[in-house]
Scaffold this motif. Structure first.
Motif: not given
Length: 333
Positions: A235-238, A244-247, A275-277
């Motif tokens: 979770a920390s890495l993501v 999340l954004y790049t995917s 914006i979420v990221a």
């Protein structure tokens, strides 16, 4: 009770490809509303954390206000895009449903009208705000490394500048009458713009992950694997590296390059995902659970095992700043 029968004569007279385009535009608008709901919740959570930290001592008021301003601005951008997207859905699927080629053709041809342009500007501004956070987080994570400062800052800053310039060029392109990302008669900046932003985020992602893995090893070596896992969990890495954004960017860019109807399914929600990221990163930092600009320095100072064994000194040094959140706010320093 008689079974409900759908009369084929109720169906529009468009071909299957046109109907697929229309479905993806409509579903994309609905998913945008879902993303906006997530943005709203995260905005409230971030503002609550940031305001709550005002009561803590040693607060850097300027950085706190900058963080609050950032969160509010991104929420305004998200709202403007949702407003523009919703109005365009109304115009294309209700008010002008008989436009030649159908609602999907209306969305593409009318991409530059004022209400759509409002959403386009909000989209690019959101993208710039999202990119600057991942660039800044990379700089924060690498603060204190042994390499010269210019070697750490140059690549992220140049990449962000390129994204900024291409974003402006893309806005100029789609603002021209009857122009859109799918225009073929003029120079199209859509792919260069989105690929540049994607490359920036991927590059920063790998850089952040590599740095965190190095410190996972160092923390685990001194304190044990439990503390290493705490800092570099999945979770920390993501969240820290905005995976999340790049995917989600990739889900739009590839279909766009292939010119498939699926592209519009992800184009509109991307405005909210980008914006979420950063809001997730801001929430973690304001909660004291993210990497700060002093973390690496504290770890370097704590490499002497003899000062750690039998005490909890390293734990205090590494995480003291996280226990008293007010010492550094969202974007670091």
């Amino acid at each position: 009770m008689p079974a409900i029968v759908f009369d084929p004569s109720w169906q529009p007279s468009e071909d299957s490809a046109t109907l697929l385009d229309e479905r993806t535009w409509l579903i994309g608008a609905i998913l945008t509303g879902v993303g906006y709901g997530i943005v709203l919740v995260l905005t409230v959570m971030c503002i609550s954390n940031l305001i709550g930290s005002l009561k803590r001592p040693n607060l850097n008021m300027k950085l706190q206000l900058a963080s609050l301003t950032y969160v509010i601005c991104t929420f305004v951008f998200a709202t403007l895009f949702v407003a523009g997207s919703s109005k365009m859905a109304q115009l294309s699927f209700i008010d002008y449903r008989n436009y030649p080629g159908g609602p999907a053709a209306f969305e593409e041809v009318m991409f530059s009208i004022p209400i759509s342009e409002m959403g386009n500007v909000a989209f690019v501004l959101s993208n710039w705000f999202a990119d600057v956070v991942v660039v800044w987080r990379c700089i924060v994570v690498y603060k204190g490394c042994r390499a010269p400062w210019w070697s750490v800052y140059t690549v992220p800053c140049l990449a962000y500048t390129a994204s900024w310039i291409l974003g402006l060029l893309w806005l100029v392109q789609v603002s021209a009458p009857a122009s859109s990302p799918w225009a073929s008669s003029t120079i199209n900046f859509t792919q260069p713009y989105f690929w540049t932003s994607f490359s920036l985020n991927v590059t920063m992602t790998f850089a952040i992950v590599a740095r965190l893995m190095v410190y996972r090893y160092r923390i685990s070596k001194v304190m044990g694997k439990t503390y290493g896992r705490q800092y570099t969990s999945i979770a920390s890495l993501v969240i820290e590296s905005s995976l999340l954004y790049t995917s989600f960017q990739l889900l739009f860019i590839v279909p766009f390059a292939m010119n498939t109807a699926v592209q519009t399914l992800f184009l509109q929600p991307l405005s909210q995902i980008q914006i979420v990221a950063p809001l997730l990163v801001i929430y973690r930092v304001s909660s004291g659970r993210a990497w700060t600009s002093n973390t690496s320095t504290q770890i370097f100072k704590s490499q002497d095992r003899q000062q750690v064994i039998g005490s909890n000194k390293l734990h205090e040094m590494v995480f003291a700043e996280h226990q008293a959140i007010g010492t550094e706010t969202t974007l670091g320093q």
